[in-house]
Enzyme design. Structure first.
Site, mmCIF file in Angstrom:
data_model
loop_
_atom_site.group_PDB
_atom_site.id
_atom_site.type_symbol
_atom_site.label_atom_id
_atom_site.label_comp_id
_atom_site.label_asym_id
_atom_site.label_seq_id
_atom_site.Cartn_x
_atom_site.Cartn_y
_atom_site.Cartn_z
ATOM 1 N N ASN A 56 -5.204 -6.130 2.276
ATOM 2 C CA ASN A 56 -6.009 -5.705 3.520
ATOM 3 C C ASN A 56 -7.220 -6.520 3.981
ATOM 4 O O ASN A 56 -7.859 -6.998 3.096
ATOM 5 C CB ASN A 56 -6.100 -4.296 3.285
ATOM 6 C CG ASN A 56 -4.852 -3.482 2.715
ATOM 7 O OD1 ASN A 56 -4.604 -4.018 1.610
ATOM 8 N ND2 ASN A 56 -4.675 -2.637 3.295
ATOM 9 N N HIS B 287 -2.769 -5.844 11.065
ATOM 10 C CA HIS B 287 -3.524 -6.935 10.353
ATOM 11 C C HIS B 287 -3.534 -8.316 11.351
ATOM 12 O O HIS B 287 -2.915 -9.138 10.498
ATOM 13 C CB HIS B 287 -3.207 -7.182 9.062
ATOM 14 C CG HIS B 287 -3.352 -6.217 8.167
ATOM 15 N ND1 HIS B 287 -2.801 -5.785 6.749
ATOM 16 C CD2 HIS B 287 -4.225 -4.865 8.066
ATOM 17 C CE1 HIS B 287 -3.042 -4.795 6.188
ATOM 18 N NE2 HIS B 287 -3.830 -4.216 7.050
ATOM 19 N N GLU C 74 0.909 -1.016 -0.034
ATOM 20 C CA GLU C 74 -0.040 0.009 0.051
ATOM 21 C C GLU C 74 0.929 1.212 -0.059
ATOM 22 O O GLU C 74 1.706 1.238 0.705
ATOM 23 C CB GLU C 74 -0.915 -0.161 1.273
ATOM 24 C CG GLU C 74 -1.495 1.135 1.890
ATOM 25 C CD GLU C 74 -1.886 0.988 3.241
ATOM 26 O OE1 GLU C 74 -2.462 -0.343 3.666
ATOM 27 O OE2 GLU C 74 -1.874 1.550 4.114
HETATM 28 P P1 FAE Z 1 -11.987 -5.887 15.300
HETATM 29 O O1 FAE Z 1 -12.452 -4.859 14.140
HETATM 30 O O2 FAE Z 1 -10.560 -5.668 15.935
HETATM 31 O O3 FAE Z 1 -13.003 -5.445 16.633
HETATM 32 C C1 FAE Z 1 -12.789 -6.258 17.727
HETATM 33 C C2 FAE Z 1 -13.712 -5.572 18.804
HETATM 34 O O4 FAE Z 1 -13.791 -6.211 20.062
HETATM 35 C C3 FAE Z 1 -13.042 -4.239 19.015
HETATM 36 O O5 FAE Z 1 -13.976 -3.064 19.114
HETATM 37 C C4 FAE Z 1 -12.499 -4.356 20.551
HETATM 38 O O6 FAE Z 1 -12.428 -3.132 21.224
HETATM 39 C C5 FAE Z 1 -13.641 -5.379 21.152
HETATM 40 N N1 FAE Z 1 -13.264 -6.549 22.056
HETATM 41 C C6 FAE Z 1 -12.044 -6.899 22.335
HETATM 42 N N2 FAE Z 1 -11.962 -7.776 23.138
HETATM 43 C C7 FAE Z 1 -13.181 -7.544 23.861
HETATM 44 C C8 FAE Z 1 -13.618 -7.952 25.288
HETATM 45 N N3 FAE Z 1 -12.950 -8.985 25.728
HETATM 46 N N4 FAE Z 1 -15.036 -7.754 25.638
HETATM 47 C C9 FAE Z 1 -15.688 -6.584 24.911
HETATM 48 N N5 FAE Z 1 -14.961 -6.181 23.634
HETATM 49 C C10 FAE Z 1 -13.812 -6.585 23.241
HETATM 50 O O7 FAE Z 1 -11.970 -7.213 14.915
HETATM 51 N N6 FAE Z 1 -8.041 -3.354 7.180
HETATM 52 C C11 FAE Z 1 -8.181 -3.327 5.838
HETATM 53 O O8 FAE Z 1 -8.729 -4.243 5.473
HETATM 54 N N7 FAE Z 1 -7.916 -2.112 5.151
HETATM 55 C C12 FAE Z 1 -7.310 -1.170 5.985
HETATM 56 O O9 FAE Z 1 -7.051 0.133 5.166
HETATM 57 C C13 FAE Z 1 -6.699 -1.154 7.271
HETATM 58 N N8 FAE Z 1 -5.989 -0.350 7.876
HETATM 59 C C14 FAE Z 1 -5.899 -0.535 9.290
HETATM 60 C C15 FAE Z 1 -5.125 0.452 9.863
HETATM 61 C C16 FAE Z 1 -4.940 0.297 11.284
HETATM 62 C C17 FAE Z 1 -4.048 1.431 11.981
HETATM 63 C C18 FAE Z 1 -5.427 -0.605 12.166
HETATM 64 C C19 FAE Z 1 -5.102 -0.848 13.331
HETATM 65 C C20 FAE Z 1 -5.876 -1.935 11.103
HETATM 66 C C21 FAE Z 1 -6.240 -1.678 9.897
HETATM 67 N N9 FAE Z 1 -6.832 -2.610 9.164
HETATM 68 C C22 FAE Z 1 -7.112 -2.525 7.861
HETATM 69 C C23 FAE Z 1 -7.041 -3.958 9.813
HETATM 70 C C24 FAE Z 1 -8.577 -3.916 10.303
HETATM 71 O O10 FAE Z 1 -9.135 -3.043 10.930
HETATM 72 C C25 FAE Z 1 -8.792 -5.258 10.984
HETATM 73 O O11 FAE Z 1 -8.367 -6.279 10.291
HETATM 74 C C26 FAE Z 1 -10.289 -5.602 11.333
HETATM 75 O O12 FAE Z 1 -10.479 -4.406 12.220
HETATM 76 C C27 FAE Z 1 -10.325 -6.854 12.120
HETATM 77 O O13 FAE Z 1 -11.721 -7.147 12.298
HETATM 78 P P2 FAE Z 1 -12.288 -8.082 13.413
HETATM 79 O O14 FAE Z 1 -13.863 -8.291 13.108
HETATM 80 O O15 FAE Z 1 -11.513 -9.281 13.487
#
Ligand code: FAE
Length: 524
Positions: free
Chosen positions: A501, A463, A378
């Site tokens: 991503n 990721h 990217e």
């Molecule tokens: P996620 O979105 O991490 O959600 C998990 C949720 O569960 C969070 O809100 C937590 O606060 C909550 N949680 C965790 N433990 C607990 C608990 N014990 N009790 C209650 N709540 C809890 O999971 N991906 C892309 O495809 N494109 C991009 O451009 C991209 N850029 C990124 C840039 C940054 C800075 C970051 C950090 C990530 C990026 N990602 C990107 C990755 C993407 O956001 C990530 O793969 C997804 O958000 C993961 O989705 P999940 O549903 O696994």
């Protein structure tokens, strides 16, 4: 409050979200049993809540972070990237942005008050993981790049999944519901805000590498308004990792708004699930800590449910299951839990280039060297508001190495068995591509951004993937092996790498799994 136009349906969704929160925040006599509980509010969790709510199933979502909809004293919900405050990070004394220095100076990170901010960085011994915290999970802090992975790599990584069904039905459904859109060609080719991307594209082409335009969930019509001066600036104000005040179609405006509009879904914020136990009658009981945004414990509750969906992300879901297994709370959990983790081969690097002082915070181009070199990089902005002479890249690489999570009884948390040298295949691949780009363009690596002398940042990931792999720790649809009515619905299902991503894949896979589970496991 948000500067882009919202449809009536969208607006109703946002109102419902806010109303849901108020009820949650103040209610004392709350229901302590829900037919379904979803832990987390990220991509996988949001899909589960919407599809359960649509089927009339009363669903409670438990999210450890905050709802981000109230402006702070500066009138903004999220703090500026260049002048961060306590809203930036999850209980840290200092911000921890990935670039450590700018123009050789340690000016990027600064002390902040400990608070339930939006971006977390979790440190393991040889790898750190960035995560979003709040209603919307990673969608609040990510770059919005919405990539459907290459079909042949998807088939290699998840051979048990019918790729025809995914590419014909579930990827299109995920893209549509996430409201993915693509930058207008004429805007990309003319605006000063993407000069950095066009220059990086030309220099990659000089070395024989092609690039792709990457769709995004940032509303490009809003961004064009920002460029014209008719819409409040967000991407063009350098906002991204600490949240976007405008333009970003994060999950609270898409899946979660739709879920709340069903009338069957409630979200409880600042509710951290600590423990999961199974009752003799087969229902689940969760121990949940409710805190204020400064970390003060308000109450510890027990919430019961019949169907439990784990959407706490790769780290969160794996931790909950490992703790339950090791403490005997969920007898019969498989040995596979904790295995198969990977950082999606993430390596950050930067090279010298004149990029311009105006840089949109939302990336729209990527160097695609996957077929020859297993690198998809990217072209990332350095939205510092000044010319930094740096071109930044977040490379995704094919790396077969995997790590394992273990439960640590002493801290009641998890450790990650991952060694630094496991990133060597990734660094080698990235070096192969960027040595060539540097050679052709007479540029050099920047050795002053990730710590002095360091040109590849291979010790953190955006990721995290894996920990509860599809078909191993769960069945082929995310049903946890050895347990009834317990499901994994997030990035922990994907074995460490997806070649792009990941959020579109996480969303589409959750759609596929929920489609099966709602049809067969839930009597509605
Ligand atoms: P996620 O979105 O991490 O959600 C998990 C949720 O569960 C969070 O809100 C937590 O606060 C909550 N949680 C965790 N433990 C607990 C608990 N014990 N009790 C209650 N709540 C809890 O999971 N991906 C892309 O495809 N494109 C991009 O451009 C991209 N850029 C990124 C840039 C940054 C800075 C970051 C950090 C990530 C990026 N990602 C990107 C990755 C993407 O956001 C990530 O793969 C997804 O958000 C993961 O989705 P999940 O549903 O696994």
């Amino acid at each position: 409050m948000r500067g882009f136009q919202v449809s009536r349906r969208r607006f109703l969704g946002m109102t419902a979200l806010a109303a849901g929160m108020t009820t949650i925040g103040t209610a004392r006599a709350e229901t302590d049993f829900a037919e379904a509980v979803v832990i987390g509010t990220g991509y996988g969790a949001a899909v589960a809540a919407l599809r359960l709510g649509e089927r009339g199933i009363r669903t409670t979502m438990l999210e450890m972070g905050q709802l981000w909809d109230q402006p702070g004293p500066d009138g903004k919900v999220f703090c500026p990237m260049l002048n961060p405050d306590r809203r930036a990070m999850w209980f840290k004394d200092r911000t921890e942005a990935p670039l450590e220095t700018l123009l050789g100076l340690p000016i990027v990170n600064r002390p902040i008050q400990r608070y339930a901010g939006v971006l977390d960085k979790v440190h393991f011994s040889e790898m750190s993981v960035y995560l979003g915290r709040g209603v919307g999970g990673g969608s609040l802090v990510n770059g919005g790049m919405a990539v459907t992975p290459k079909r042949e790599y998807f088939e290699e990584v998840l051979p048990e999944v019918d790729s025809g069904e995914m590419y014909d039905r579930f990827f299109p459904l995920a893209n549509k519901t996430l409201r993915v859109n693509t930058i207008r060609g004429a805007f990309l080719e003319s605006t000063s805000w993407y000069q950095y991307a066009r220059t990086a594209r030309r220099q990659a082409a000089n070395a024989g590498y092609g690039t792709q335009v990457i769709p995004n969930v940032y509303d490009f019509a809003h961004m064009e308004g920002e460029a014209r001066g008719t819409k409040p600036k967000s991407a063009l104000a350098g906002e991204v990792i600490y949240g976007n005040n405008h333009g970003k179609m994060s999950l609270d405006k898409t899946y979660l708004a739709d879920a709340l509009n069903t009338g069957n879904v409630t979200i409880k914020t600042l509710h951290h699930v600590k423990r999961i136990r199974r009752q003799p009658d087969g229902t689940y009981v969760l121990t949940v800590e409710h805190r204020d945004p400064f970390g003060k414990l308000l109450s510890t509750k027990e919430i019961g449910c019949r169907h439990l969906f784990l959407g706490a992300g790769s780290l969160g879901t794996t931790e909950l299951l490992l703790r339950a297994r090791e403490n005997g709370d969920l007898p019969g959990l498989s040995d596979e839990i904790g295995r198969g983790w990977g950082p999606n081969g993430n390596v950050m690097t930067a090279r010298t280039m004149i990029g311009g002082f105006q840089q949109s915070g939302m990336p729209v181009l990527a160097i695609d060297a996957w077929r020859d070199r297993s690198v998809f990089a990217e072209i990332a902005p350095v939205p510092a508001g000044v010319e930094t002479l740096a071109s930044l890249y977040l490379a995704i690489t094919k790396n077969p190495e995997r790590g394992t999570f273990h439960y640590d009884r002493g801290t009641d948390g998890i450790t990650l068995d991952w060694r630094r040298e496991q990133m060597e295949p990734s660094v080698r691949a990235v070096r192969g591509v960027f040595d060539e780009i540097n050679r052709t363009n007479l540029s050099t690596y920047r050795a002053d951004l990730f710590g002095i002398g360091k040109v590849f940042s291979d010790d953190f990931t955006y990721h995290p993937l894996g920990g509860c792999l599809l078909g191993r720790a769960t069945d082929a649809y995310g049903r946890v092996r050895g347990q009834k009515n317990l499901y994994v619905t997030d990035g922990s299902l994907i074995p460490g790498s997806i070649g792009a991503n990941p959020f579109v894949t996480i969303t589409a896979l959750a759609e596929r799994n929920l489609s099966r589970i709602t049809a067969t496991d839930l009597n509605h």
